[in-house]
Design a protein around this motif. Sequence first.
Motif, mmCIF file in Angstrom:
data_model
loop_
_atom_site.group_PDB
_atom_site.id
_atom_site.type_symbol
_atom_site.label_atom_id
_atom_site.label_comp_id
_atom_site.label_asym_id
_atom_site.label_seq_id
_atom_site.Cartn_x
_atom_site.Cartn_y
_atom_site.Cartn_z
ATOM 1 N N UNK A 180 -27.323 -63.086 -165.986
ATOM 2 C CA UNK A 180 -26.708 -61.331 -164.444
ATOM 3 C C UNK A 180 -25.389 -61.901 -164.201
ATOM 4 N N UNK A 181 -25.317 -63.401 -163.350
ATOM 5 C CA UNK A 181 -24.205 -63.366 -162.950
ATOM 6 C C UNK A 181 -22.859 -63.930 -164.275
ATOM 7 N N UNK A 182 -23.582 -64.247 -164.750
ATOM 8 C CA UNK A 182 -22.758 -64.823 -166.594
ATOM 9 C C UNK A 182 -21.743 -63.210 -166.882
ATOM 10 N N UNK A 183 -22.686 -62.398 -166.927
ATOM 11 C CA UNK A 183 -22.075 -61.267 -166.887
ATOM 12 C C UNK A 183 -20.832 -60.165 -166.699
ATOM 13 N N UNK A 184 -21.360 -60.463 -164.891
ATOM 14 C CA UNK A 184 -20.085 -60.265 -163.763
ATOM 15 C C UNK A 184 -18.975 -60.923 -163.749
ATOM 16 N N UNK B 292 -22.276 -59.984 -151.335
ATOM 17 C CA UNK B 292 -21.241 -59.372 -152.026
ATOM 18 C C UNK B 292 -20.740 -59.741 -153.585
ATOM 19 N N UNK B 293 -22.250 -60.352 -153.881
ATOM 20 C CA UNK B 293 -22.389 -60.904 -155.102
ATOM 21 C C UNK B 293 -21.658 -60.268 -156.765
ATOM 22 N N UNK B 294 -21.948 -59.233 -156.213
ATOM 23 C CA UNK B 294 -21.022 -58.753 -157.870
ATOM 24 C C UNK B 294 -19.348 -58.848 -158.039
ATOM 25 N N UNK B 295 -19.562 -58.433 -156.659
ATOM 26 C CA UNK B 295 -17.622 -59.185 -156.003
ATOM 27 C C UNK B 295 -17.453 -59.771 -156.416
ATOM 28 N N UNK B 296 -18.216 -60.794 -155.681
ATOM 29 C CA UNK B 296 -17.810 -62.745 -156.253
ATOM 30 C C UNK B 296 -17.498 -63.264 -157.904
ATOM 31 N N UNK B 297 -18.901 -62.654 -157.805
ATOM 32 C CA UNK B 297 -18.304 -63.825 -159.673
ATOM 33 C C UNK B 297 -18.014 -62.656 -159.944
ATOM 34 N N UNK B 298 -16.915 -61.322 -160.065
ATOM 35 C CA UNK B 298 -16.027 -60.781 -160.457
ATOM 36 C C UNK B 298 -14.902 -61.274 -160.220
#
Length: 144
Positions: A17-21, A127-133
Amino acid sequence: MGSILIVYSSRVHETKGIAELIAEGVRQAGHQVQVKTAKQIVTEEDLTGFDAYVFGSPTYHGEMLPSMKQVLFMAERAQLKDKPGGAFGAYGWSGEANKRIFDTMNYILKMKMASGPLMIKASWVEDGVETAQAYGKEIAGMIL
């Protein structure tokens, strides 16, 4: 437009999931990206032809998964010196895998690394989505 390869190993799909983000961030920055599992990397030739690389593994019992170790061994023969890179992975409380992957890429492979390993426990916390992006955009921005 550059091309970035993201390779990950995962046990329960959080690192996936992190890779995809991260890949979403790369795309938002206007670059192409391929996301592959560590098991899809069979030879060092599978690592050639990209402008930047991002490797990730969860921390499990204080270590990265064996499939990511194999990728790093192949990466030594793939001539990635001076290529932009980043490291990431899900973790429960320690995150050693993220740091070890980052250090291997930086000190052994001699890559030009992002500001540090991406250190988030999971894509869905805080804020995992924003941080990974943002990490994907940072690495994309390192391509000349």
